[in-house]
Design a protein around this motif. Structure first.
Motif, short mmCIF file in Angstrom:
data_model
loop_
_atom_site.label_atom_id
_atom_site.label_comp_id
_atom_site.label_asym_id
_atom_site.label_seq_id
_atom_site.Cartn_x
_atom_site.Cartn_y
_atom_site.Cartn_z
N PHE A 178 0.72 -1.09 -0.07
CA PHE A 178 0.12 0.23 -0.04
C PHE A 178 0.99 1.31 0.05
O PHE A 178 1.65 1.44 0.97
N ASP A 179 0.90 1.96 -1.06
CA ASP A 179 1.69 3.08 -1.13
C ASP A 179 1.11 4.26 -1.56
O ASP A 179 -0.15 4.17 -2.13
N PHE A 180 1.75 5.47 -0.98
CA PHE A 180 0.88 6.61 -1.21
C PHE A 180 1.99 7.73 -1.77
O PHE A 180 3.12 7.76 -1.43
N SER A 181 1.33 8.61 -2.61
CA SER A 181 2.32 9.99 -3.13
C SER A 181 2.23 11.03 -2.33
O SER A 181 1.45 11.09 -1.38
N PRO A 182 3.27 12.00 -2.47
CA PRO A 182 3.00 13.14 -1.87
C PRO A 182 1.82 13.98 -2.20
O PRO A 182 0.85 13.53 -3.20
N ASP A 183 1.39 14.97 -1.65
CA ASP A 183 0.43 15.86 -1.93
C ASP A 183 0.35 16.37 -3.36
O ASP A 183 1.49 17.10 -3.83
N VAL A 184 -0.49 16.03 -4.21
CA VAL A 184 -0.41 16.56 -5.51
C VAL A 184 -1.48 17.53 -5.97
O VAL A 184 -1.74 17.76 -6.99
N SER A 185 -2.00 18.15 -4.82
CA SER A 185 -3.02 19.07 -5.15
C SER A 185 -2.49 20.48 -5.71
O SER A 185 -1.28 20.81 -5.61
N ASP A 186 -3.24 21.06 -6.36
CA ASP A 186 -2.64 22.47 -6.68
C ASP A 186 -2.98 23.61 -6.02
O ASP A 186 -3.61 23.47 -4.93
N ILE A 187 -2.53 24.92 -6.41
CA ILE A 187 -2.53 26.16 -5.46
C ILE A 187 -3.75 26.27 -4.90
O ILE A 187 -4.10 26.76 -3.87
N LEU A 188 -4.89 26.23 -5.85
CA LEU A 188 -6.25 26.44 -5.70
C LEU A 188 -6.90 25.39 -5.25
O LEU A 188 -8.25 25.90 -4.75
N ASP A 189 -6.46 24.47 -4.84
CA ASP A 189 -7.14 23.38 -4.24
C ASP A 189 -7.42 23.68 -2.77
O ASP A 189 -6.59 24.27 -2.04
N HIS A 190 -8.66 23.26 -2.31
CA HIS A 190 -8.81 23.66 -0.72
C HIS A 190 -8.48 22.45 0.17
O HIS A 190 -8.69 22.52 1.40
N ALA A 191 -8.01 21.28 -0.24
CA ALA A 191 -7.66 20.01 0.62
C ALA A 191 -6.79 19.33 -0.13
O ALA A 191 -6.34 19.57 -1.46
N GLN A 192 -5.88 18.66 0.48
CA GLN A 192 -4.81 17.50 -0.01
C GLN A 192 -5.21 16.70 -1.02
O GLN A 192 -6.58 16.27 -0.89
N ARG A 193 -4.48 16.07 -1.93
CA ARG A 193 -4.92 15.18 -2.75
C ARG A 193 -3.80 14.12 -3.09
O ARG A 193 -2.48 14.82 -3.30
N ARG A 194 -3.97 12.94 -2.91
CA ARG A 194 -2.91 11.88 -3.02
C ARG A 194 -3.37 10.93 -3.80
O ARG A 194 -4.63 10.59 -4.22
N ILE A 195 -2.39 10.18 -4.51
CA ILE A 195 -2.57 9.15 -5.22
C ILE A 195 -2.24 7.86 -4.56
O ILE A 195 -1.27 7.68 -4.08
N TYR A 196 -3.25 6.52 -4.49
CA TYR A 196 -2.87 5.56 -3.62
C TYR A 196 -2.70 4.27 -4.51
O TYR A 196 -3.66 4.16 -5.55
N ALA A 197 -1.69 3.67 -4.28
CA ALA A 197 -1.46 2.81 -5.21
C ALA A 197 -1.28 1.11 -4.44
O ALA A 197 -0.60 1.20 -3.38
N MET A 198 -2.08 0.19 -4.96
CA MET A 198 -2.40 -0.91 -4.08
C MET A 198 -1.86 -2.06 -4.74
O MET A 198 -2.34 -2.35 -6.00
N ARG A 199 -1.41 -3.27 -4.18
CA ARG A 199 -1.07 -4.53 -4.99
C ARG A 199 -2.12 -5.53 -5.04
O ARG A 199 -2.21 -6.13 -6.00
N ASP A 200 -2.99 -5.55 -3.77
CA ASP A 200 -3.84 -6.54 -3.98
C ASP A 200 -5.14 -6.13 -4.36
O ASP A 200 -5.74 -4.88 -3.90
N ALA A 201 -5.75 -6.56 -5.51
CA ALA A 201 -7.07 -6.16 -6.17
C ALA A 201 -8.14 -5.95 -5.31
O ALA A 201 -8.91 -5.15 -5.04
N ALA A 202 -8.29 -6.92 -4.37
CA ALA A 202 -9.47 -7.23 -3.36
C ALA A 202 -9.54 -5.95 -2.48
O ALA A 202 -10.57 -5.20 -1.96
N PHE A 203 -8.10 -5.74 -1.89
CA PHE A 203 -8.07 -4.88 -1.09
C PHE A 203 -8.16 -3.37 -1.45
O PHE A 203 -8.82 -2.54 -0.86
N ALA A 204 -7.68 -3.27 -2.82
CA ALA A 204 -8.10 -1.85 -3.35
C ALA A 204 -9.35 -1.64 -3.72
O ALA A 204 -9.89 -0.64 -3.47
N ASP A 205 -10.27 -2.79 -3.74
CA ASP A 205 -11.61 -2.47 -4.11
C ASP A 205 -12.25 -1.91 -2.92
O ASP A 205 -13.35 -1.19 -2.93
#
Length: 249
Positions: A178-205
């Motif tokens: 289970f991995d996560f990216s840094p905050d990829v939000s833009d300057i005008l975004d009001h909240a953090q935004r991250r991308i999450y990558a998961m190995r197990d498909a059932a867990f991801a769902d």
């Protein structure tokens, strides 16, 4: 507000798993299923997974951040079973190794503190007690020594603070499930935004279903507003440059 950052922007920052989802909100507010992120078995155990990101590792939010300018340490409490926790403990960097890395960095950063601390000691050693009434008591030297000592102490504290990243263990095969990216939000975004990558498909769902209200979707109106802001900024800079040229001409 812009689309997902290009893959090369996250190269080396996110595991290349096919199961990905982009969510808004901080890491601490994530909802996790009661199953192991690595093998998928039922579990209630949690492992704090920490990652070190450079302040400019994400998208553009770092430009307006008021947090520490060097790096940040982000933590997610991810569910893992006892077997996977034991495997992670075997693969993880030992505490002694992490302390050796930190001490090496601290010694380098301690070096500038030698000068103000040494000068403070020198000043205190050269102060002679007054032998007659009216002799100077060395108040100025003591005050200067105090300033130098505080400066040296500040450098020591900075060395301790700046080497915190050395204590974060490298990711193991378990924590990479289970991995996560840094905050990829833009300057005008009001909240953090991250991308999450998961190995197990059932867990991801299951993870995506629990956090479906936080799935990020591009907002065309927000994209247009962002473009208008950047255009306004460019126009302002152009007018400022023209004004400066006219005044200097």
């Amino acid at each position: 507000m812009s689309g997902t950052p290009p893959v090369d922007r996250l190269d080396g920052l996110l595991a290349p798993h096919a199961n990905r989802v982009e969510l808004t909100g901080p890491l601490r507010s994530l909802a996790f299923p009661n199953r192991c992120a690595n093998c998928g078995v039922a579990t209630t155990g949690r492992l704090p997974v920490r990652k070190v990101f450079a302040r400019n590792a994400g998208y553009r939010r770092w430009a307006s951040s008021r947090r520490y300018a060097g790096y940040r340490i982000d933590t997610a409490r991810v569910p893992y079973c006892h077997a996977c926790l034991a495997q992670d403990a075997r693969e993880r960097d030992s505490l002694a190794l992490r302390w050796r890395r930190r001490l090496g960095g601290m010694l380098i950063r301690f070096f500038p503190a030698v000068f103000p601390l040494g000068f403070a000691v020198y000043l205190l050693a050269t102060i002679e007690p007054p032998t007659h009434p009216g002799d100077p008591a060395g108040g100025f030297e003591r005050a200067l020594a105090l300033v130098c000592a505080l400066s040296g102490a500040g450098l020591l504290a900075y060395a301790w603070w700046d080497t915190r990243n050395c204590m974060v263990p490298k990711q193991t095969n378990v924590t990479l499930a289970f991995d996560f990216s840094p905050d990829v939000s833009d300057i005008l975004d009001h909240a953090q935004r991250r991308i999450y990558a998961m190995r197990d498909a059932a867990f991801a769902d299951a993870f995506t279903a629990l956090n479906r209200d936080r799935i990020w979707r591009p907002d065309p109106a927000a994209v247009r507003a962002e473009k208008r802001v950047w255009i306004a900024c460019l126009v302002f800079l152009a007018l400022a440059a023209i004004g400066a040229a006219v005044l200097n001409g």
